[in-house]
Design a protein around this motif. Structure first.
Motif, PDB file in Angstrom:
ATOM      1  N   LYS A 280      75.138  56.963   6.964  1.00 24.99           N
ATOM      2  CA  LYS A 280      74.830  56.254   5.720  1.00 24.99           C
ATOM      3  C   LYS A 280      74.470  54.801   6.000  1.00 24.99           C
ATOM      4  O   LYS A 280      75.065  54.157   6.865  1.00 24.99           O
ATOM      5  CB  LYS A 280      76.030  56.319   4.769  1.00 24.99           C
ATOM      6  N   GLU A 281      73.494  54.309   5.251  1.00 19.51           N
ATOM      7  CA  GLU A 281      73.019  52.928   5.353  1.00 19.51           C
ATOM      8  C   GLU A 281      72.403  52.603   6.716  1.00 19.51           C
ATOM      9  O   GLU A 281      72.235  51.439   7.065  1.00 19.51           O
ATOM     10  CB  GLU A 281      74.156  51.923   5.053  1.00 19.51           C
ATOM     11  N   SER A 282      72.075  53.617   7.480  1.00 24.10           N
ATOM     12  CA  SER A 282      71.456  53.393   8.789  1.00 24.10           C
ATOM     13  C   SER A 282      69.941  53.259   8.639  1.00 24.10           C
ATOM     14  O   SER A 282      69.365  53.614   7.600  1.00 24.10           O
ATOM     15  CB  SER A 282      71.763  54.564   9.722  1.00 24.10           C
ATOM     16  N   PRO A 283      69.252  52.736   9.658  1.00 26.46           N
ATOM     17  CA  PRO A 283      67.791  52.667   9.607  1.00 26.46           C
ATOM     18  C   PRO A 283      67.146  54.031   9.376  1.00 26.46           C
ATOM     19  O   PRO A 283      66.124  54.123   8.680  1.00 26.46           O
ATOM     20  CB  PRO A 283      67.429  52.109  10.988  1.00 26.46           C
ATOM     21  N   ALA A 284      67.732  55.090   9.942  1.00 29.36           N
ATOM     22  CA  ALA A 284      67.180  56.427   9.754  1.00 29.36           C
ATOM     23  C   ALA A 284      67.248  56.844   8.293  1.00 29.36           C
ATOM     24  O   ALA A 284      66.272  57.388   7.736  1.00 29.36           O
ATOM     25  CB  ALA A 284      67.928  57.433  10.624  1.00 29.36           C
ATOM     26  N   GLU A 285      68.399  56.573   7.630  1.00 28.04           N
ATOM     27  CA  GLU A 285      68.523  56.925   6.214  1.00 28.04           C
ATOM     28  C   GLU A 285      67.585  56.074   5.364  1.00 28.04           C
ATOM     29  O   GLU A 285      66.932  56.583   4.444  1.00 28.04           O
ATOM     30  CB  GLU A 285      69.969  56.733   5.748  1.00 28.04           C
ATOM     31  N   LYS A 286      67.485  54.779   5.686  1.00 27.17           N
ATOM     32  CA  LYS A 286      66.607  53.890   4.927  1.00 27.17           C
ATOM     33  C   LYS A 286      65.143  54.316   5.039  1.00 27.17           C
ATOM     34  O   LYS A 286      64.343  54.077   4.125  1.00 27.17           O
ATOM     35  CB  LYS A 286      66.772  52.456   5.414  1.00 27.17           C
ATOM     36  N   ALA A 287      64.804  54.948   6.167  1.00 30.60           N
ATOM     37  CA  ALA A 287      63.420  55.394   6.367  1.00 30.60           C
ATOM     38  C   ALA A 287      63.157  56.760   5.751  1.00 30.60           C
ATOM     39  O   ALA A 287      62.021  57.248   5.788  1.00 30.60           O
ATOM     40  CB  ALA A 287      63.104  55.430   7.852  1.00 30.60           C
ATOM     41  N   GLY A 288      64.212  57.394   5.210  1.00 32.00           N
ATOM     42  CA  GLY A 288      64.029  58.680   4.544  1.00 32.00           C
ATOM     43  C   GLY A 288      64.199  59.894   5.435  1.00 32.00           C
ATOM     44  O   GLY A 288      63.889  61.009   5.016  1.00 32.00           O
ATOM     45  N   ILE A 289      64.697  59.730   6.649  1.00 26.74           N
ATOM     46  CA  ILE A 289      64.942  60.875   7.520  1.00 26.74           C
ATOM     47  C   ILE A 289      66.094  61.696   6.935  1.00 26.74           C
ATOM     48  O   ILE A 289      67.095  61.142   6.467  1.00 26.74           O
ATOM     49  CB  ILE A 289      65.301  60.432   8.956  1.00 26.74           C
ATOM     50  N   GLU A 290      65.989  63.017   6.980  1.00 28.22           N
ATOM     51  CA  GLU A 290      67.005  63.883   6.404  1.00 28.22           C
ATOM     52  C   GLU A 290      67.496  64.915   7.417  1.00 28.22           C
ATOM     53  O   GLU A 290      66.770  65.269   8.353  1.00 28.22           O
ATOM     54  CB  GLU A 290      66.442  64.617   5.165  1.00 28.22           C
ATOM     55  N   VAL A 291      68.725  65.384   7.204  1.00 26.66           N
ATOM     56  CA  VAL A 291      69.256  66.469   8.017  1.00 26.66           C
ATOM     57  C   VAL A 291      68.365  67.694   7.847  1.00 26.66           C
ATOM     58  O   VAL A 291      67.988  68.048   6.730  1.00 26.66           O
ATOM     59  CB  VAL A 291      70.709  66.799   7.613  1.00 26.66           C
ATOM     60  N   GLY A 292      68.016  68.330   8.945  1.00 23.89           N
ATOM     61  CA  GLY A 292      67.121  69.482   8.896  1.00 23.89           C
ATOM     62  C   GLY A 292      65.697  69.139   9.282  1.00 23.89           C
ATOM     63  O   GLY A 292      64.900  70.041   9.562  1.00 23.89           O
ATOM     64  N   ASP A 293      65.362  67.829   9.300  1.00 24.01           N
ATOM     65  CA  ASP A 293      64.028  67.426   9.754  1.00 24.01           C
ATOM     66  C   ASP A 293      63.862  67.739  11.245  1.00 24.01           C
ATOM     67  O   ASP A 293      64.838  67.762  12.007  1.00 24.01           O
ATOM     68  CB  ASP A 293      63.811  65.925   9.539  1.00 24.01           C
ATOM     69  N   ILE A 294      62.628  67.962  11.634  1.00 28.88           N
ATOM     70  CA  ILE A 294      62.295  68.150  13.040  1.00 28.88           C
ATOM     71  C   ILE A 294      61.505  66.941  13.509  1.00 28.88           C
ATOM     72  O   ILE A 294      60.465  66.610  12.926  1.00 28.88           O
ATOM     73  CB  ILE A 294      61.478  69.439  13.263  1.00 28.88           C
ATOM     74  N   ILE A 295      62.009  66.256  14.515  1.00 27.73           N
ATOM     75  CA  ILE A 295      61.329  65.077  15.057  1.00 27.73           C
ATOM     76  C   ILE A 295      60.467  65.516  16.231  1.00 27.73           C
ATOM     77  O   ILE A 295      60.973  66.062  17.217  1.00 27.73           O
ATOM     78  CB  ILE A 295      62.351  64.006  15.507  1.00 27.73           C
ATOM     79  N   LEU A 296      59.165  65.276  16.129  1.00 31.66           N
ATOM     80  CA  LEU A 296      58.223  65.703  17.164  1.00 31.66           C
ATOM     81  C   LEU A 296      57.875  64.584  18.140  1.00 31.66           C
ATOM     82  O   LEU A 296      57.748  64.819  19.342  1.00 31.66           O
ATOM     83  CB  LEU A 296      56.933  66.230  16.522  1.00 31.66           C
ATOM     84  N   GLU A 297      57.707  63.363  17.616  1.00 29.97           N
ATOM     85  CA  GLU A 297      57.296  62.246  18.467  1.00 29.97           C
ATOM     86  C   GLU A 297      57.981  60.962  18.035  1.00 29.97           C
ATOM     87  O   GLU A 297      58.242  60.760  16.845  1.00 29.97           O
ATOM     88  CB  GLU A 297      55.775  62.022  18.394  1.00 29.97           C
ATOM     89  N   LEU A 324      57.645  57.264  14.059  1.00 25.24           N
ATOM     90  CA  LEU A 324      58.265  58.575  14.174  1.00 25.24           C
ATOM     91  C   LEU A 324      57.421  59.618  13.454  1.00 25.24           C
ATOM     92  O   LEU A 324      57.009  59.422  12.306  1.00 25.24           O
ATOM     93  CB  LEU A 324      59.681  58.531  13.611  1.00 25.24           C
ATOM     94  N   VAL A 325      57.139  60.721  14.125  1.00 26.33           N
ATOM     95  CA  VAL A 325      56.407  61.846  13.536  1.00 26.33           C
ATOM     96  C   VAL A 325      57.350  63.033  13.434  1.00 26.33           C
ATOM     97  O   VAL A 325      58.020  63.393  14.419  1.00 26.33           O
ATOM     98  CB  VAL A 325      55.184  62.229  14.394  1.00 26.33           C
ATOM     99  N   GLY A 326      57.435  63.630  12.227  1.00 28.17           N
ATOM    100  CA  GLY A 326      58.353  64.735  12.021  1.00 28.17           C
ATOM    101  C   GLY A 326      57.790  65.810  11.114  1.00 28.17           C
ATOM    102  O   GLY A 326      56.661  65.716  10.622  1.00 28.17           O
ATOM    103  N   ILE A 327      58.626  66.839  10.922  1.00 28.42           N
ATOM    104  CA  ILE A 327      58.292  67.948  10.020  1.00 28.42           C
ATOM    105  C   ILE A 327      59.465  68.160   9.082  1.00 28.42           C
ATOM    106  O   ILE A 327      60.627  68.173   9.506  1.00 28.42           O
ATOM    107  CB  ILE A 327      58.027  69.256  10.805  1.00 28.42           C
ATOM    108  N   ARG A 328      59.168  68.321   7.799  1.00 35.17           N
ATOM    109  CA  ARG A 328      60.175  68.699   6.802  1.00 35.17           C
ATOM    110  C   ARG A 328      59.637  69.907   6.057  1.00 35.17           C
ATOM    111  O   ARG A 328      58.608  69.828   5.390  1.00 35.17           O
ATOM    112  CB  ARG A 328      60.467  67.559   5.843  1.00 35.17           C
ATOM    113  N   GLY A 329      60.349  71.022   6.254  1.00 39.73           N
ATOM    114  CA  GLY A 329      59.811  72.263   5.707  1.00 39.73           C
ATOM    115  C   GLY A 329      58.568  72.656   6.480  1.00 39.73           C
ATOM    116  O   GLY A 329      58.613  72.857   7.689  1.00 39.73           O
ATOM    117  N   LEU A 330      57.440  72.736   5.767  1.00 34.54           N
ATOM    118  CA  LEU A 330      56.170  73.029   6.427  1.00 34.54           C
ATOM    119  C   LEU A 330      55.233  71.828   6.399  1.00 34.54           C
ATOM    120  O   LEU A 330      54.068  71.937   6.773  1.00 34.54           O
ATOM    121  CB  LEU A 330      55.494  74.230   5.731  1.00 34.54           C
ATOM    122  N   GLN A 331      55.770  70.693   5.951  1.00 33.80           N
ATOM    123  CA  GLN A 331      54.952  69.490   5.802  1.00 33.80           C
ATOM    124  C   GLN A 331      55.272  68.481   6.906  1.00 33.80           C
ATOM    125  O   GLN A 331      56.427  68.141   7.131  1.00 33.80           O
ATOM    126  CB  GLN A 331      55.207  68.854   4.424  1.00 33.80           C
TER     127      GLN A 331
END
Length: 350
Positions: A280-297, A324-331
């Motif tokens: 919580k309140e981390s840079p990752a959360e502030k950037a909208g990264i979520e549990v279940g995301d796939i980080i590619l680059e 950071l490049v990622g995938i959420r769901g199929l997007q």
């Protein structure tokens, strides 16, 4: 007379050839003798390796100081600069009430703790003496598996000891000893008391700080680990300048995606990192990264090794921008994140 003169050049030529051959043999024998001995390397490096004695007070009761127990712990260290900065392990000086350095010439000097970094198990000490025998610096990035090396330290407190071996592996990062691991592995005998000592090449140059052994008995079993000198010097520089190591902080945990994991979870990608925790309140959360995301680059580099990514993020300074490049769901998505300073005692990996 003429016949004697005719043979003289031949005799002189033969003698010259014999002399040259003998000289070559002597040189080869000398080289063979030198290659069979580590004495030159030892003479270069050992004056810079010190023994460390720490006094730890263990109090048995909350209010009864008379029951406090004094214990002496032993370890090793390496003089890195002529003005007295010494590298050792954090666990060697942990909870120490006093630290005494025993030099190669038998002088004993009280040391000051400049700072330590539990995440890499390194610490920096200072002794108030000039013109000390500082060690020659090597380049751990140029070390190769199979290189012959020496380990110098104070095993079991019996005195300075040299053992020989080779580099067995590089980049060991999942041993579970430290938060940030990038160990050199060696089969040179490393025992309790060697911690903080020097791993040197055959030029007598420092290439690592002996840190730990892998053992079921507590003794050496041919698997020892050392922190590369390049990493150790970065930690030392920060400790001297800031009193601590300043690291970038993202605030997420992730695991490597394997084809089996991708199949079991029906993931849209069979490579990358699967995010399993966000602070919580981390840079990752502030950037909208979520549990279940796939980080590619991350910064246009494929992210498939969580240990390497952990070290990469930590190597950056607070305020650094990463892509950071990622995938959420199929997007798929791309986002920019500003790293912050890693909180004290932070247990999150990134």
């Amino acid at each position: 007379m003429n016949q004697k003169n005719a043979w003289s050049p031949l005799i002189l030529s033969a003698l010259a050839g014999a002399c040259i051959g003998l000289t070559v043999l002597l040189i080869q024998e000398k080289h063979k003798t030198t290659s069979d001995s580590y004495s030159t390397s030892v003479q270069i490096a050992t004056p810079s390796v010190v023994n460390i004695y720490t006094q730890v007070i263990q109090q048995k009761g909350l209010n009864d100081l008379d029951t406090a127990k004094h214990s002496i712990n032993l370890g090793s260290g390496v003089i890195v600069t002529k003005d007295g900065f010494i590298l050792t392990n954090h666990h060697v000086i942990q909870n120490a009430q006093s630290i005494v350095i025993a030099l190669h010439d038998d002088r004993r000097i009280k040391a000051q703790l400049i700072g330590s970094d539990p995440s890499t198990d390194l610490a920096v000490l200072k002794i108030p003496h000039l013109n000390l025998p500082s060690i020659k610096m090597g380049d751990s990035s140029k070390v190769s598996v199979g290189d012959r090396i020496l380990a110098i330290g104070n095993p079991f407190g019996i005195g300075q000891t040299v053992t020989a071996g080779i580099i067995s592996a590089k980049g060991r990062n999942s041993i579970g000893l430290n938060t940030y691991e990038n160990f050199l592995q060696t089969d040179a005998a490393i025992n309790p008391g060697n911690s903080g000592g020097a791993l040197v090449n055959l030029k007598g140059e420092l290439i690592g700080i002996s840190s730990a052994i892998y053992s079921s008995s507590g003794g050496s079993q041919g698997i020892g680990f050392a922190t590369p000198v390049d990493d150790a010097m970065e930690v030392m520089t920060d400790i001297i300048q800031y009193g601590e190591v300043i690291r970038g902080y993202l605030g997420m945990e992730a695991q490597k995606i394997t084809p089996l994991l991708a199949d079991n979870l029906s993931l849209p990608s069979n490579h990358g990192l699967l995010v399993n925790d966000i602070t919580k309140e981390s840079p990752a959360e502030k950037a909208g990264i979520e549990v279940g995301d796939i980080i590619l680059e991350i910064n246009n580099t494929p992210s498939e090794d969580p240990f390497q990514i952990r070290r990469f993020i930590a190597s950056l300074k607070p305020g650094t921008h990463i892509s950071l490049v990622g995938i959420r769901g199929l997007q798929s998505y791309q986002t920019n994140i500003t790293l912050e300073k890693q909180p004290a005692m932070q247990r999150i990996n990134y």
